[in-house]
Motif scaffolding. Structure first.
Motif, PDB file in Angstrom:
ATOM      1  N   ARG A  31      -6.976  -7.845  -3.830  1.00  0.00           N
ATOM      2  CA  ARG A  31      -5.961  -7.617  -2.795  1.00  0.00           C
ATOM      3  C   ARG A  31      -4.777  -8.565  -2.958  1.00  0.00           C
ATOM      4  NH1 ARG A  31      -4.045  -3.677   0.380  1.00  0.00           N
ATOM      5  NH2 ARG A  31      -3.518  -4.332   2.485  1.00  0.00           N
ATOM      6  N   TYR A  32      -5.049  -9.821  -3.220  1.00  0.00           N
ATOM      7  CA  TYR A  32      -3.987 -10.824  -3.284  1.00  0.00           C
ATOM      8  C   TYR A  32      -3.142 -10.697  -4.551  1.00  0.00           C
ATOM      9  CZ  TYR A  32      -6.679 -12.945   0.538  1.00  0.00           C
ATOM     10  OH  TYR A  32      -7.342 -13.175   1.716  1.00  0.00           O
ATOM     11  N   TYR A  80     -10.229  -5.826   5.347  1.00  0.00           N
ATOM     12  CA  TYR A  80     -10.047  -7.225   4.957  1.00  0.00           C
ATOM     13  C   TYR A  80     -10.129  -8.174   6.150  1.00  0.00           C
ATOM     14  CZ  TYR A  80      -9.397  -6.432   0.047  1.00  0.00           C
ATOM     15  OH  TYR A  80      -9.634  -6.129  -1.269  1.00  0.00           O
ATOM     16  N   ILE A  86      -7.568  -0.165   5.100  1.00  0.00           N
ATOM     17  CA  ILE A  86      -7.609  -1.348   4.243  1.00  0.00           C
ATOM     18  C   ILE A  86      -7.387  -2.644   5.021  1.00  0.00           C
ATOM     19  CG2 ILE A  86      -5.158  -1.295   3.579  1.00  0.00           C
ATOM     20  CD1 ILE A  86      -8.091  -1.952   1.190  1.00  0.00           C
ATOM     21  N   ASP A  87      -6.473  -2.639   5.975  1.00  0.00           N
ATOM     22  CA  ASP A  87      -6.213  -3.861   6.744  1.00  0.00           C
ATOM     23  C   ASP A  87      -7.425  -4.259   7.583  1.00  0.00           C
ATOM     24  OD1 ASP A  87      -3.650  -4.186   5.757  1.00  0.00           O
ATOM     25  OD2 ASP A  87      -2.759  -2.913   7.304  1.00  0.00           O
ATOM     26  N   LYS A  97      -2.486  -7.865  -5.891  1.00  0.00           N
ATOM     27  CA  LYS A  97      -1.630  -6.717  -5.555  1.00  0.00           C
ATOM     28  C   LYS A  97      -0.441  -7.147  -4.711  1.00  0.00           C
ATOM     29  CE  LYS A  97      -2.059  -2.003  -3.767  1.00  0.00           C
ATOM     30  NZ  LYS A  97      -2.975  -1.031  -3.106  1.00  0.00           N
ATOM     31  N   ASP A 152       0.809  -1.221   0.000  1.00  0.00           N
ATOM     32  CA  ASP A 152       0.000   0.000   0.000  1.00  0.00           C
ATOM     33  C   ASP A 152       0.841   1.270   0.000  1.00  0.00           C
ATOM     34  OD1 ASP A 152      -2.507  -1.425   0.196  1.00  0.00           O
ATOM     35  OD2 ASP A 152      -1.969  -1.853   2.267  1.00  0.00           O
ATOM     36  N   TYR A 210      -0.350 -11.046   3.771  1.00  0.00           N
ATOM     37  CA  TYR A 210      -1.594 -10.389   3.383  1.00  0.00           C
ATOM     38  C   TYR A 210      -2.760 -11.370   3.206  1.00  0.00           C
ATOM     39  CZ  TYR A 210       0.787  -5.948   2.810  1.00  0.00           C
ATOM     40  OH  TYR A 210       1.478  -4.794   3.056  1.00  0.00           O
TER      41      TYR A 210
END
Length: 405
Positions: A285-286, A152, A148-149, A288, A134, A348
């Motif tokens: 997300r993954y 998720y 964001i964390d 990224k 990020d 992540y």
């Protein structure tokens, strides 16, 4: 005279030295020859920075280094004096040696411990190996880097509420093969309407959740599919297709009123619960986290994820986050990315390589059969050069061999 003054001092001079007063006379030089022990006699051969040195002839010789004289007052802190001595004077005496030895032992112990771990194969990677995905989006307000964390974490917590389990036992007129045909057709409709990928994943989620709650006849199965896509389009798309578009694409098998009635039935049965974490939410997300990202990698992940949507076994056995992480892992193995699984991805996704291997094997087996299968919507979609023709690439042999065993 200086020697006599030294000899005439009272015995408790050492105790008085702890609280030293301001010196009135600093001109007295002390003969230290009497303080040298037998063990230290050999060290006199080398020059040192003592206040004075007495040779055999009894002459006083000034040291090579500068003379250091410390004058302290009652107000000075004793700790500050000690620090000043350490900086300006070289270490001498037994206490200095002990301090130096202790320091070296600490360093040597750390080195030996590191070598011991390496010899046993117990090497620990520092946390610095986890790449901050990020960091580049700090100035992007839409990325919501500050939250964001937590988002998720919530998605992972909430995915169990919208996840479906084996429901085919409650459907007397519908089986897994019929569902696969429906989803394959919906993928084709999704491509023709040029809809967002979020819409496809939400459509399949709505279909599965509705089938797990209500018995559907074989004739109504396609109606459930187009009504679910209509709902997903209204939720995700800016310009959603009209009801008549879905009636037309289904070859006028249903009337407009039937689609609207089924839409209301689905929404009531699901209690209007549409904000759910689908595999696509985790895929973004993954992918990224699978740095460095590239188009081939991205398309291969989407290809494997959409293949898993068609097959009922994947949906009921694994949650959305596991499907997404397994698609990334299988894609990296297929494309030969090294290493197959990184610390960043594990950080992540929250999954290790061993936790994803079984699901990844299933996806690779779908890939190996995609060209020969009668359900070719996903295969044709990803044979397109615009999607890097990832469907034509050979599947991951190492995972196929493990799956065969």
């Amino acid at each position: 005279m200086a020697t006599e003054a030294c000899e005439n001092k009272p015995k408790n001079v050492a105790d008085q030295g702890r609280n030293r007063r301001v010196l009135q006379d600093i001109g007295n030089l002390v003969d230290i020859s009497k303080r040298i022990t037998n063990q230290e006699a050999e060290k006199i051969k080398k020059p040192s920075f003592e206040t004075t040195k007495v040779l055999a002839a009894g002459k006083i010789v000034q040291p090579e280094g500068p003379e250091v004289i410390i004058i302290s007052s009652d107000e000075e802190d004793s700790e500050q004096v000690k620090e000043t001595k350490k900086k300006k004077e070289p270490a001498k005496g037994l206490n200095s040696k002990q301090h130096s030895t202790k320091k070296n032992v600490k360093t040597l112990s750390a080195i030996l411990s590191a070598r011991s771990r390496a010899a046993c194969g117990r090497t620990y990677k520092p946390k610095d190996h986890v790449h901050d995905v990020d960091a580049a989006d700090v100035d992007n307000e839409l990325a919501a880097v500050e939250y964001i964390d937590e988002l998720y974490k919530y998605y992972k917590f909430a995915e169990s509420e919208s996840r479906v389990y084996d429901y085919m036992g409650s459907q007397p007129d519908v089986n897994a093969k019929m569902r696969a045909i429906l989803v394959d057709w919906l993928i084709e409709v999704h491509r023709k309407f040029e809809l967002m990928p979020e819409t496809l994943h939400l459509t399949v989620n709505i279909v599965d959740r509705f089938l797990s709650l209500k018995v559907v006849s074989r004739k109504e199965l396609q109606l459930v599919g187009i009504s679910s896509m209509l709902i997903a389009c209204k939720y995700e798309e800016i310009w959603a297709p009209e009801v008549n578009d879905f009636v037309c694409i289904s070859d006028n098998s249903y009337k407009r009123e039937q689609v609207l009635v089924m839409e209301k039935t689905i929404l009531r049965k699901l209690e209007w619960y549409l904000t759910v974490p689908t595999p696509y939410v985790f895929l973004v997300r993954y992918i990224k986290a699978s740095s460095p990202p590239d188009k081939e990698m991205e398309n291969m992940v989407y290809f494997l994820a959409e293949l898993s949507l068609v097959h009922y076994a994947t949906v009921i056995l694994y949650g959305p986050s596991v499907i997404a992480a397994s698609a990334v892992y299988a894609a990296r193995v297929t494309l030969g990315r090294s290493p197959f699984w990184t610390q960043t991805l594990e950080h992540y996704t929250g999954f290790s390589e061993d936790q994803l291997r079984e699901c990844a094997k299933l996806m690779v087996s779908f890939h190996s059969l995609a060209g020969e299968s009668k359900l070719k919507a996903v295969f044709k979609k990803f044979c397109n050069p615009e999607r890097c023709s990832v469907a034509l690439l050979p599947p991951a042999k190492c995972l196929l061999i493990e799956n065969a065993r």
